[in-house]
Design a protein around this motif. Structure first.
Motif, PDB file in Angstrom:
ATOM      1  N   ARG A 270      45.378  48.822  35.361  1.00 21.04           N
ATOM      2  CA  ARG A 270      43.973  49.430  35.172  1.00 21.04           C
ATOM      3  C   ARG A 270      43.877  50.714  35.337  1.00 21.04           C
ATOM      4  O   ARG A 270      44.727  51.281  36.532  1.00 21.04           O
ATOM      5  CB  ARG A 270      43.003  48.867  36.217  1.00 21.04           C
ATOM      6  CG  ARG A 270      42.611  47.560  35.918  1.00 21.04           C
ATOM      7  CD  ARG A 270      41.482  47.106  36.835  1.00 21.04           C
ATOM      8  NE  ARG A 270      40.256  47.794  36.692  1.00 21.04           N
ATOM      9  CZ  ARG A 270      39.169  47.408  36.571  1.00 21.04           C
ATOM     10  NH1 ARG A 270      38.936  46.124  36.821  1.00 21.04           N
ATOM     11  NH2 ARG A 270      38.151  48.027  36.819  1.00 21.04           N
TER      12      ARG A 270
ATOM     13  N   LEU B 299      36.932  41.947  41.487  1.00 16.93           N
ATOM     14  CA  LEU B 299      36.295  42.456  40.253  1.00 16.93           C
ATOM     15  C   LEU B 299      34.942  42.125  39.755  1.00 16.93           C
ATOM     16  O   LEU B 299      34.736  40.941  39.692  1.00 16.93           O
ATOM     17  CB  LEU B 299      37.471  42.461  39.174  1.00 16.93           C
ATOM     18  CG  LEU B 299      38.888  43.035  39.420  1.00 16.93           C
ATOM     19  CD1 LEU B 299      39.666  42.542  38.390  1.00 16.93           C
ATOM     20  CD2 LEU B 299      38.827  44.520  39.649  1.00 16.93           C
TER      21      LEU B 299
ATOM     22  N   ASN C 119      34.005  43.241  36.456  1.00 12.35           N
ATOM     23  CA  ASN C 119      34.319  43.449  34.829  1.00 12.35           C
ATOM     24  C   ASN C 119      35.393  44.591  34.584  1.00 12.35           C
ATOM     25  O   ASN C 119      36.097  44.866  35.497  1.00 12.35           O
ATOM     26  CB  ASN C 119      32.964  43.997  34.299  1.00 12.35           C
ATOM     27  CG  ASN C 119      32.571  45.306  34.587  1.00 12.35           C
ATOM     28  OD1 ASN C 119      33.258  45.999  35.342  1.00 12.35           O
ATOM     29  ND2 ASN C 119      31.460  45.799  34.352  1.00 12.35           N
TER      30      ASN C 119
ATOM     31  N   ARG D 198      31.761  37.611  39.994  1.00 13.95           N
ATOM     32  CA  ARG D 198      32.822  38.397  40.493  1.00 13.95           C
ATOM     33  C   ARG D 198      34.096  37.593  40.710  1.00 13.95           C
ATOM     34  O   ARG D 198      33.832  36.418  41.518  1.00 13.95           O
ATOM     35  CB  ARG D 198      32.470  39.185  41.662  1.00 13.95           C
ATOM     36  CG  ARG D 198      31.249  40.096  41.566  1.00 13.95           C
ATOM     37  CD  ARG D 198      30.996  40.992  42.729  1.00 13.95           C
ATOM     38  NE  ARG D 198      30.645  40.179  43.812  1.00 13.95           N
ATOM     39  CZ  ARG D 198      30.504  40.767  44.913  1.00 13.95           C
ATOM     40  NH1 ARG D 198      30.485  42.035  45.244  1.00 13.95           N
ATOM     41  NH2 ARG D 198      30.223  40.005  46.151  1.00 13.95           N
TER      42      ARG D 198
ATOM     43  N   ARG E 196      38.256  37.834  42.762  1.00 11.79           N
ATOM     44  CA  ARG E 196      39.445  38.357  43.282  1.00 11.79           C
ATOM     45  C   ARG E 196      40.529  37.935  42.404  1.00 11.79           C
ATOM     46  O   ARG E 196      40.907  36.977  42.226  1.00 11.79           O
ATOM     47  CB  ARG E 196      39.667  37.903  44.690  1.00 11.79           C
ATOM     48  CG  ARG E 196      40.439  38.882  45.337  1.00 11.79           C
ATOM     49  CD  ARG E 196      40.600  38.421  46.806  1.00 11.79           C
ATOM     50  NE  ARG E 196      39.357  38.564  47.320  1.00 11.79           N
ATOM     51  CZ  ARG E 196      38.772  39.977  47.801  1.00 11.79           C
ATOM     52  NH1 ARG E 196      39.482  41.240  47.527  1.00 11.79           N
ATOM     53  NH2 ARG E 196      37.690  40.079  48.470  1.00 11.79           N
TER      54      ARG E 196
ATOM     55  N   ILE F 145      45.850  42.909  39.922  1.00 13.38           N
ATOM     56  CA  ILE F 145      46.017  44.251  39.365  1.00 13.38           C
ATOM     57  C   ILE F 145      46.725  45.092  39.755  1.00 13.38           C
ATOM     58  O   ILE F 145      47.262  45.396  40.845  1.00 13.38           O
ATOM     59  CB  ILE F 145      44.407  44.855  39.313  1.00 13.38           C
ATOM     60  CG1 ILE F 145      43.357  43.854  38.885  1.00 13.38           C
ATOM     61  CG2 ILE F 145      44.485  46.203  38.374  1.00 13.38           C
ATOM     62  CD1 ILE F 145      43.330  43.414  37.329  1.00 13.38           C
TER      63      ILE F 145
END
Length: 135
Positions: free
Chosen positions: A65, A79, A81, A93, A95, A98
């Motif tokens: 990201r 997260l 989105n 939402r 978890r 990332i």
């Protein structure tokens, strides 16, 4: 030394090309971040400017990201989105794992697009490989 698969998109033609970056080519990408613009000379395209876009993934498929600190390795974040998660209903939402935006040896694929074009077209760079494969 790390080896990368670079998927280079040509917005004018609407075509993507796959490049195997090894040795010096791969070394020129290490330390760059998602969103950086690099000289095309590093990948063998004289006069081109190439932007590293989202979609970079590591060896286990975890995406990178842009909005995370560059030194951040794999983290599990909540997260709502964006890259790495697409909610199926409003307010959902989850978890998810990332990666940070900085490219290192753990990455396998790096997506990029052409920002500025050089004198020679990309089709000319990739034509000899396609003709040899046809024979």
């Amino acid at each position: 030394m790390a080896d990368f698969k670079v998927v280079l998109s040509d917005p004018q033609e609407g075509i993507s090309y796959k490049i195997e970056a090894t040795g010096g080519m791969a070394g020129s990408l290490i330390g760059k971040s998602v969103g950086d613009i690099i000289a095309g000379d590093a990948l063998g395209f004289a006069g081109y400017q190439i932007a590293i876009t989202g979609g970079a993934t590591d060896k286990t498929g975890i995406p990178a990201r842009r909005d995370l600190p560059p030194g951040l390795s794999r983290r599990r974040l909540l997260l709502a989105n964006g890259v790495g998660f697409r909610p199926t209903y409003n307010g959902q939402r989850r978890r998810m794992s990332i990666r940070g935006a900085e490219i290192n040896g753990d990455f396998v694929q790096i997506n990029a697009k052409v920002v500025e074009y050089g004198e020679k077209s990309l089709k000319d760079y990739f034509a000899p490989a396609e003709e040899a494969a046809a024979e």
